[in-house]
Motif scaffolding. Structure first.
Motif, PDB file in Angstrom:
ATOM      1  N   UNK A 168     112.079  17.304 -18.373  1.00 31.30           N
ATOM      2  CA  UNK A 168     111.870  16.715 -19.697  1.00 31.30           C
ATOM      3  C   UNK A 168     110.911  15.537 -19.578  1.00 31.30           C
ATOM      4  N   UNK A 169     109.961  15.471 -20.497  1.00 31.29           N
ATOM      5  CA  UNK A 169     108.974  14.387 -20.474  1.00 31.29           C
ATOM      6  C   UNK A 169     108.962  13.672 -21.819  1.00 31.29           C
ATOM      7  N   UNK A 170     109.031  12.354 -21.772  1.00 32.83           N
ATOM      8  CA  UNK A 170     108.949  11.533 -22.983  1.00 32.83           C
ATOM      9  C   UNK A 170     107.731  10.609 -22.858  1.00 32.83           C
ATOM     10  N   UNK A 171     107.092  10.341 -23.981  1.00 31.56           N
ATOM     11  CA  UNK A 171     105.931   9.451 -23.999  1.00 31.56           C
ATOM     12  C   UNK A 171     106.256   8.213 -24.835  1.00 31.56           C
ATOM     13  N   UNK A 172     105.783   7.058 -24.350  1.00 31.66           N
ATOM     14  CA  UNK A 172     105.993   5.797 -25.035  1.00 31.66           C
ATOM     15  C   UNK A 172     104.667   5.040 -25.102  1.00 31.66           C
TER      16      UNK A 172
ATOM     17  N   UNK B 102     107.151  10.745 -28.531  1.00 30.85           N
ATOM     18  CA  UNK B 102     107.831  12.035 -28.615  1.00 30.85           C
ATOM     19  C   UNK B 102     108.346  12.473 -27.253  1.00 30.85           C
ATOM     20  N   UNK B 103     109.146  13.551 -27.302  1.00 33.08           N
ATOM     21  CA  UNK B 103     109.757  14.096 -26.100  1.00 33.08           C
ATOM     22  C   UNK B 103     109.506  15.600 -26.049  1.00 33.08           C
ATOM     23  N   UNK B 104     109.234  16.111 -24.853  1.00 32.59           N
ATOM     24  CA  UNK B 104     108.983  17.533 -24.660  1.00 32.59           C
ATOM     25  C   UNK B 104     109.987  18.129 -23.684  1.00 32.59           C
ATOM     26  N   UNK B 105     110.463  19.320 -24.065  1.00 26.16           N
ATOM     27  CA  UNK B 105     111.374  20.080 -23.209  1.00 26.16           C
ATOM     28  C   UNK B 105     111.113  21.550 -23.454  1.00 26.16           C
ATOM     29  N   UNK B 106     111.072  22.327 -22.416  1.00 29.69           N
ATOM     30  CA  UNK B 106     110.783  23.771 -22.519  1.00 29.69           C
ATOM     31  C   UNK B 106     109.525  24.011 -23.349  1.00 29.69           C
ATOM     32  N   UNK B 107     108.537  23.179 -23.096  1.00 28.42           N
ATOM     33  CA  UNK B 107     107.199  23.315 -23.696  1.00 28.42           C
ATOM     34  C   UNK B 107     107.176  23.086 -25.204  1.00 28.42           C
ATOM     35  N   UNK B 108     108.244  22.473 -25.730  1.00 31.96           N
ATOM     36  CA  UNK B 108     108.268  22.215 -27.170  1.00 31.96           C
ATOM     37  C   UNK B 108     108.591  20.742 -27.434  1.00 31.96           C
ATOM     38  N   UNK B 109     107.995  20.212 -28.523  1.00 31.31           N
ATOM     39  CA  UNK B 109     108.319  18.859 -28.956  1.00 31.31           C
ATOM     40  C   UNK B 109     109.659  18.922 -29.676  1.00 31.31           C
ATOM     41  N   UNK B 110     110.631  18.095 -29.248  1.00 28.61           N
ATOM     42  CA  UNK B 110     111.936  18.203 -29.885  1.00 28.61           C
ATOM     43  C   UNK B 110     112.437  16.889 -30.466  1.00 28.61           C
ATOM     44  N   UNK B 111     111.780  15.793 -30.194  1.00 32.02           N
ATOM     45  CA  UNK B 111     112.110  14.531 -30.847  1.00 32.02           C
ATOM     46  C   UNK B 111     110.797  13.802 -31.036  1.00 32.02           C
ATOM     47  N   UNK B 112     110.672  13.060 -32.161  1.00 35.83           N
ATOM     48  CA  UNK B 112     109.441  12.350 -32.424  1.00 35.83           C
ATOM     49  C   UNK B 112     109.754  10.991 -33.014  1.00 35.83           C
ATOM     50  N   UNK B 113     109.006  10.001 -32.609  1.00 33.94           N
ATOM     51  CA  UNK B 113     109.137   8.667 -33.169  1.00 33.94           C
ATOM     52  C   UNK B 113     108.241   8.519 -34.385  1.00 33.94           C
ATOM     53  N   UNK B 114     108.068   7.290 -34.831  1.00 34.53           N
ATOM     54  CA  UNK B 114     107.314   7.010 -36.037  1.00 34.53           C
ATOM     55  C   UNK B 114     105.822   6.863 -35.728  1.00 34.53           C
ATOM     56  N   UNK B 115     105.204   7.947 -35.315  1.00 34.45           N
ATOM     57  CA  UNK B 115     103.771   7.966 -35.005  1.00 34.45           C
ATOM     58  C   UNK B 115     103.087   9.041 -35.830  1.00 34.45           C
ATOM     59  N   UNK B 116     101.837   8.798 -36.243  1.00 35.41           N
ATOM     60  CA  UNK B 116     101.130   9.772 -37.090  1.00 35.41           C
ATOM     61  C   UNK B 116     100.770  11.040 -36.316  1.00 35.41           C
TER      62      UNK B 116
END
Lengths: 115, 114
Positions: B31-35, B47-61
């Motif tokens: 799992x990879x998360x970006x800050x 946002x956070x990626x798991x199994x090649x999909x974005x599954x959580x996102x913060x308040x970014x455009x």
């Protein structure tokens, strides 16, 4: 919305003294609270963490306490050393099964330990 | 055991351009998360990626997008760069099957937009 407040923003202590950093979170569903140390030019390093079902955790000279009722948690560093000088961040998150773990960070505390 | 690695270390771009940042997770993590960390502030979740999909996102455009590859490495793309996008971009990796899913950070990529 989700928010974490951290105090103080700067802290200066003499070597050997204790240091305490306090954080308050807004989301009552938060259940995981890590602390990170960030040195100049580096990424944050996880130093200790605590889950909501535990009130206190220790690892050598560092300890973290959690008060769920008041929604605050603290980092305690005893016998401080010059190499403890860094910026410390607290964070809170709702940890869900399957690895969901979005960290909400405080603004940081710059700790200076003077020899 | 290799930790989280990020490239490049530093990057200078002009307003309106596009940028791609890269991250390789700690060995064994999936799992990879970006800050985004602005100067003097705490990291903010993008946002956070798991199994090649974005599954959580913060308040970014939507200008901020990402991708995860089958080997779990990840890219962060930012389009139409603004001066306010200047920051340290941090990647963190974790293991989805091991609570409390501790996140380990890389050294970051320092992006300067002029």
């Amino acid at each position: 919305g989700e928010n974490v407040e951290q105090h103080p923003s700067t802290l200066s202590v003499q070597e050997g003294d204790s240091a305490v950093i306090k954080c308050t979170y807004s989301d009552s569903a938060s259940n995981y609270f890590p602390w990170y140390k960030q040195e100049l030019g580096k990424g944050p390093q996880l130093i200790i963490d605590i889950r909501s079902n535990v009130g206190e955790k220790k690892d050598q000279r560092i300890a973290v306490t959690l008060n769920k009722t008041a929604k605050h948690f603290s980092l305690h560093i005893t016998e401080t050393q010059p190499e403890d000088s860094a910026v410390y961040f607290c964070a809170a998150s709702r940890m869900f099964s399957g690895g969901y773990n979005k960290l909400i960070f405080g603004a940081g505390t710059r700790l200076a330990v003077h020899p | 055991d290799a930790g989280v690695t990020q490239s490049p270390t530093h990057l200078i771009k002009t307003r309106g351009q596009q940028v791609t940042l890269r991250c390789s997770p700690k060995s064994g993590h999936d799992t990879v998360s970006w800050y985004q960390q602005a100067l003097g502030q705490g990291p903010q979740f993008i946002f956070q990626y798991y199994e090649e999909e974005e599954r959580q996102r913060g308040n970014f455009p939507d200008r901020f997008s990402g991708h995860q590859f089958p080997n779990y490495s990840s890219e962060l793309n930012v389009n139409a760069l603004l001066l306010g996008d200047s920051a340290l971009y941090l990647c963190a990796s974790s293991l989805a099957k091991r609570p409390p899913y501790e996140q380990y950070f890389g050294p970051g990529t320092r992006l300067t937009v002029t």
